[in-house]
Design a protein around this motif. Structure first.
Motif, PDB file in Angstrom:
ATOM      1  N   MET A   1     -13.385  18.227  -4.990  1.00  0.00           N
ATOM      2  CA  MET A   1     -12.474  17.341  -4.372  1.00  0.00           C
ATOM      3  C   MET A   1     -10.935  17.813  -4.833  1.00  0.00           C
ATOM      4  SD  MET A   1     -14.105  13.827  -3.147  1.00  0.00           S
ATOM      5  CE  MET A   1     -12.665  13.330  -2.615  1.00  0.00           C
ATOM      6  N   GLY A   2     -10.427  17.499  -5.994  1.00  0.00           N
ATOM      7  CA  GLY A   2      -9.342  17.581  -6.462  1.00  0.00           C
ATOM      8  C   GLY A   2      -8.021  17.340  -5.834  1.00  0.00           C
ATOM      9  N   LYS A   3      -8.041  16.785  -4.732  1.00  0.00           N
ATOM     10  CA  LYS A   3      -6.864  16.211  -4.122  1.00  0.00           C
ATOM     11  C   LYS A   3      -6.301  14.951  -4.498  1.00  0.00           C
ATOM     12  CE  LYS A   3      -7.875  18.831   0.231  1.00  0.00           C
ATOM     13  NZ  LYS A   3      -7.780  18.908   1.557  1.00  0.00           N
ATOM     14  N   THR A   4      -4.979  14.869  -4.293  1.00  0.00           N
ATOM     15  CA  THR A   4      -4.550  13.390  -5.016  1.00  0.00           C
ATOM     16  C   THR A   4      -4.005  12.893  -3.551  1.00  0.00           C
ATOM     17  OG1 THR A   4      -3.655  14.363  -6.875  1.00  0.00           O
ATOM     18  CG2 THR A   4      -2.675  12.362  -6.233  1.00  0.00           C
ATOM     19  N   PHE A   5      -4.213  11.470  -3.470  1.00  0.00           N
ATOM     20  CA  PHE A   5      -3.930  10.718  -2.211  1.00  0.00           C
ATOM     21  C   PHE A   5      -2.296  10.428  -2.264  1.00  0.00           C
ATOM     22  CE2 PHE A   5      -3.086   6.589  -0.344  1.00  0.00           C
ATOM     23  CZ  PHE A   5      -3.506   6.988   0.758  1.00  0.00           C
ATOM     24  N   ASP A   6      -1.654  10.860  -1.360  1.00  0.00           N
ATOM     25  CA  ASP A   6      -0.305  10.658  -1.227  1.00  0.00           C
ATOM     26  C   ASP A   6       0.061   9.421  -0.184  1.00  0.00           C
ATOM     27  OD1 ASP A   6       2.484  10.998  -1.029  1.00  0.00           O
ATOM     28  OD2 ASP A   6       2.403  12.628   0.437  1.00  0.00           O
ATOM     29  N   PRO A   7       0.534   8.277  -0.865  1.00  0.00           N
ATOM     30  CA  PRO A   7       0.665   7.151   0.021  1.00  0.00           C
ATOM     31  C   PRO A   7       1.945   7.351   1.214  1.00  0.00           C
ATOM     32  CG  PRO A   7       0.947   6.833  -2.282  1.00  0.00           C
ATOM     33  CD  PRO A   7       0.625   7.904  -2.255  1.00  0.00           C
ATOM     34  N   GLU A   8       2.772   8.213   0.682  1.00  0.00           N
ATOM     35  CA  GLU A   8       3.961   8.424   1.564  1.00  0.00           C
ATOM     36  C   GLU A   8       3.674   9.256   2.652  1.00  0.00           C
ATOM     37  OE1 GLU A   8       7.212   7.900   0.989  1.00  0.00           O
ATOM     38  OE2 GLU A   8       6.693   6.597  -0.767  1.00  0.00           O
ATOM     39  N   LYS A   9       2.334   9.904   2.728  1.00  0.00           N
ATOM     40  CA  LYS A   9       2.181  10.575   3.748  1.00  0.00           C
ATOM     41  C   LYS A   9       1.581   9.577   5.079  1.00  0.00           C
ATOM     42  CE  LYS A   9      -1.543  13.928   5.339  1.00  0.00           C
ATOM     43  NZ  LYS A   9      -2.665  14.955   5.104  1.00  0.00           N
ATOM     44  N   TYR A  10       1.199   8.502   4.608  1.00  0.00           N
ATOM     45  CA  TYR A  10       0.819   7.326   5.343  1.00  0.00           C
ATOM     46  C   TYR A  10       1.730   6.226   5.674  1.00  0.00           C
ATOM     47  CZ  TYR A  10      -3.492  10.414   5.168  1.00  0.00           C
ATOM     48  OH  TYR A  10      -4.405  11.617   4.978  1.00  0.00           O
ATOM     49  N   GLU A  11       2.738   6.424   5.186  1.00  0.00           N
ATOM     50  CA  GLU A  11       3.742   5.467   5.162  1.00  0.00           C
ATOM     51  C   GLU A  11       3.430   4.364   4.439  1.00  0.00           C
ATOM     52  OE1 GLU A  11       5.403   5.005   9.079  1.00  0.00           O
ATOM     53  OE2 GLU A  11       5.832   6.859   9.361  1.00  0.00           O
ATOM     54  N   MET A  12       2.860   4.464   3.342  1.00  0.00           N
ATOM     55  CA  MET A  12       2.303   3.112   2.606  1.00  0.00           C
ATOM     56  C   MET A  12       3.001   3.170   1.244  1.00  0.00           C
ATOM     57  SD  MET A  12      -1.642   3.251   3.342  1.00  0.00           S
ATOM     58  CE  MET A  12      -2.058   1.396   3.319  1.00  0.00           C
ATOM     59  N   THR A  13       2.715   1.843   0.669  1.00  0.00           N
ATOM     60  CA  THR A  13       3.422   1.750  -0.783  1.00  0.00           C
ATOM     61  C   THR A  13       2.737   0.901  -1.566  1.00  0.00           C
ATOM     62  OG1 THR A  13       5.412   1.353  -1.998  1.00  0.00           O
ATOM     63  CG2 THR A  13       4.708  -0.193  -0.378  1.00  0.00           C
ATOM     64  N   PHE A  14       2.653   1.004  -3.219  1.00  0.00           N
ATOM     65  CA  PHE A  14       1.719   0.230  -3.974  1.00  0.00           C
ATOM     66  C   PHE A  14       2.251  -1.224  -3.520  1.00  0.00           C
ATOM     67  CE2 PHE A  14       1.940   4.193  -6.230  1.00  0.00           C
ATOM     68  CZ  PHE A  14       0.532   4.424  -6.356  1.00  0.00           C
ATOM     69  N   CYS A  15       1.074  -2.298  -3.806  1.00  0.00           N
ATOM     70  CA  CYS A  15       1.421  -3.608  -3.522  1.00  0.00           C
ATOM     71  C   CYS A  15       2.102  -4.177  -4.658  1.00  0.00           C
ATOM     72  CB  CYS A  15      -0.094  -4.237  -3.704  1.00  0.00           C
ATOM     73  SG  CYS A  15      -0.041  -6.136  -3.304  1.00  0.00           S
ATOM     74  N   PRO A  16       3.135  -5.019  -4.183  1.00  0.00           N
ATOM     75  CA  PRO A  16       4.137  -5.568  -5.140  1.00  0.00           C
ATOM     76  C   PRO A  16       3.393  -6.535  -5.813  1.00  0.00           C
ATOM     77  CG  PRO A  16       4.550  -6.273  -3.007  1.00  0.00           C
ATOM     78  CD  PRO A  16       3.476  -5.141  -2.812  1.00  0.00           C
ATOM     79  N   LEU A  17       2.191  -7.134  -5.399  1.00  0.00           N
ATOM     80  CA  LEU A  17       1.632  -8.272  -6.185  1.00  0.00           C
ATOM     81  C   LEU A  17       0.894  -7.925  -7.273  1.00  0.00           C
ATOM     82  CD1 LEU A  17       1.456 -11.376  -6.158  1.00  0.00           C
ATOM     83  CD2 LEU A  17      -0.361 -11.026  -4.380  1.00  0.00           C
ATOM     84  N   CYS A  18      -0.106  -7.042  -6.898  1.00  0.00           N
ATOM     85  CA  CYS A  18      -1.047  -6.332  -7.976  1.00  0.00           C
ATOM     86  C   CYS A  18      -0.618  -5.096  -8.641  1.00  0.00           C
ATOM     87  CB  CYS A  18      -2.444  -6.339  -7.279  1.00  0.00           C
ATOM     88  SG  CYS A  18      -2.609  -4.940  -5.964  1.00  0.00           S
ATOM     89  N   GLN A  19       0.416  -4.606  -8.129  1.00  0.00           N
ATOM     90  CA  GLN A  19       0.998  -3.402  -8.727  1.00  0.00           C
ATOM     91  C   GLN A  19      -0.049  -2.345  -8.464  1.00  0.00           C
ATOM     92  OE1 GLN A  19       1.774  -6.219 -10.666  1.00  0.00           O
ATOM     93  NE2 GLN A  19       3.408  -6.039  -9.609  1.00  0.00           N
ATOM     94  N   GLY A  20      -0.605  -2.121  -7.349  1.00  0.00           N
ATOM     95  CA  GLY A  20      -1.641  -1.118  -6.995  1.00  0.00           C
ATOM     96  C   GLY A  20      -2.989  -1.335  -7.612  1.00  0.00           C
ATOM     97  N   ASP A  21      -3.492  -2.207  -8.472  1.00  0.00           N
ATOM     98  CA  ASP A  21      -4.564  -2.590  -8.897  1.00  0.00           C
ATOM     99  C   ASP A  21      -5.610  -2.912  -7.955  1.00  0.00           C
ATOM    100  OD1 ASP A  21      -3.960  -1.805 -11.558  1.00  0.00           O
ATOM    101  OD2 ASP A  21      -3.457  -3.807 -12.169  1.00  0.00           O
TER     102      ASP A  21
END
Length: 54
Positions: A1-21
């Motif tokens: 695999m070796g690929k890193t998920f890029d949230p910007e590519k899908y117009e997403m951001t880390f959740c402000p409530l759980c900080q991405g957990d």
């Protein structure tokens, strides 16, 4: 695999409530799934309109 998920590519951001957990500490025995992101850790970015900038 070796690929890193890029949230910007899908117009997403880390959740402000759980900080991405995807979970919140509930009790010493366990966790509660984040209600904002449904446990995913990311949410869809909100579109900023011209009206919002005023």
């Amino acid at each position: 695999m070796g690929k890193t998920f890029d949230p910007e590519k899908y117009e997403m951001t880390f959740c402000p409530l759980c900080q991405g957990d995807g979970k919140l500490a509930k009790t010493p025995e366990g966790f509660e799934v984040c209600k904002e992101c449904g446990g995913f850790g990311l949410i869809k970015k909100e579109e900023v309109t011209e009206y919002d900038r005023l």
